[in-house]
Write an enzyme that holds these catalytic residues in place. Structure first.
Site, PDB file in Angstrom:
ATOM      1  N   ASP A  88       0.851  -1.178   0.000  1.00 53.43           N
ATOM      2  CA  ASP A  88       0.000   0.000   0.000  1.00 53.43           C
ATOM      3  C   ASP A  88       0.892   1.235   0.000  1.00 53.43           C
ATOM      4  OD1 ASP A  88      -2.918   1.097   0.934  1.00 53.43           O
ATOM      5  OD2 ASP A  88      -1.340   2.187   1.954  1.00 53.43           O
ATOM      6  N   ASN A  96      -2.663  13.117  -2.480  1.00 51.33           N
ATOM      7  CA  ASN A  96      -3.863  13.614  -3.170  1.00 51.33           C
ATOM      8  C   ASN A  96      -4.265  14.993  -2.670  1.00 51.33           C
ATOM      9  OD1 ASN A  96      -4.440  11.587  -5.053  1.00 51.33           O
ATOM     10  ND2 ASN A  96      -5.567  10.352  -3.574  1.00 51.33           N
ATOM     11  N   HIS A 101      -5.847  14.778  -7.282  1.00 48.24           N
ATOM     12  CA  HIS A 101      -6.007  13.366  -7.639  1.00 48.24           C
ATOM     13  C   HIS A 101      -5.316  13.011  -8.953  1.00 48.24           C
ATOM     14  CE1 HIS A 101      -8.805  12.138  -4.443  1.00 48.24           C
ATOM     15  NE2 HIS A 101      -9.222  13.387  -4.485  1.00 48.24           N
ATOM     16  N   ASP A 105      -2.918   9.902  -9.340  1.00 51.65           N
ATOM     17  CA  ASP A 105      -2.993   8.880 -10.386  1.00 51.65           C
ATOM     18  C   ASP A 105      -1.620   8.663 -11.033  1.00 51.65           C
ATOM     19  OD1 ASP A 105      -5.682   8.548  -9.933  1.00 51.65           O
ATOM     20  OD2 ASP A 105      -6.333   9.681 -11.695  1.00 51.65           O
ATOM     21  N   GLU A 131      -5.048   2.386  -3.607  1.00 55.65           N
ATOM     22  CA  GLU A 131      -3.584   2.456  -3.695  1.00 55.65           C
ATOM     23  C   GLU A 131      -2.919   1.166  -3.253  1.00 55.65           C
ATOM     24  OE1 GLU A 131      -4.738   4.550   0.237  1.00 55.65           O
ATOM     25  OE2 GLU A 131      -5.555   4.279  -1.771  1.00 55.65           O
TER      26      GLU A 131
END
Length: 215
Positions: A88, A96, A101, A105, A131
């Site tokens: 993770d 973010n 965002h 990404d 994630e």
């Protein structure tokens, strides 16, 4: 002479009919070939949607779980060890929140590319959700799996992504298949180990606990 002309005209008509038929057949074949290519492209798109994550282009949850179940069958039959690495992105919400965002990404895509390029051809990477990612490491015992996890952790720590100031790190949980493990128990053990890595300070690798054997 009239009969000769009529005969000649008849042959001409037959030749013309044959030429038109050949043209129609050629056109039909071209149309069928076009349709075949369109169908193949549509099937390829469906394959992508069914098995690949649209953002990172690695396997999606369904496909990686399918591969794990196939590996379980082989492990039970041949007692061949394999491992799962569940990881993770640490503090992903902060990335973010700080950069948006879209940059988040970008981080996931860059991470997936890095990890995927660092695996053996027989290993597989899938996006588990959000994630979280999972690596299916075939033919891997405890030493091989922990070595791979540490190498990936170190590579990610060195990753630099444009627009992201903070260091990107991951917490990794490693579970090696044991007799009696199912897909669910194996993933659950890797998940527990990953959260121990997070609670232990992040940017760490933790081994899963042995499965509980009910007598």
């Amino acid at each position: 002479m009239a009969a000769g002309r009529a005969l000649s005209g008849g042959r001409l008509g037959e030749d013309l009919t044959l030429a038109i038929s050949a043209y129609e057949i050629s056109s039909l074949n071209m149309h069928l070939e076009h349709e075949r290519k369109a169908l193949a492209e549509a099937n390829q798109r469906l394959e992508q949607l069914a098995h690949f994550d649209p953002l990172t282009k690695v396997w999606n949850r369904y496909r990686i779980e399918e591969a794990i179940n196939a590996e379980l069958v082989a492990a039970k039959r041949y007692a061949a060890a394999f491992a799962l690495l569940l990881f993770d992105v640490d503090n992903f919400k902060q990335i973010n929140d700080a950069h948006g965002h879209s940059v988040g990404d970008d981080v996931l895509v860059a991470l997936a590319r890095l990890v995927e390029s660092s695996l053996r051809g027989c290993d597989h990477l899938g996006r588990w959700g959000g994630e979280e990612f999972i690596v299916l490491a075939t033919h891997s015992d405890v030493d091989a799996a922990t070595g791979l996890a540490e190498r990936l952790r170190s590579l990610v720590e060195e990753l630099r992504i444009e627009g992201v100031e903070q260091t990107v790190t991951v917490s990794i949980g490693v579970a090696v298949w044991q007799p009696g493990d199912s897909c669910k128990t194996l993933i659950s053990r890797a998940d527990d180990a990953m959260y121990r890595a997070k609670h232990g300070g992040r940017n760490r690798v933790e081994m899963a606990l042995e499965p509980v054997v009910l007598i």
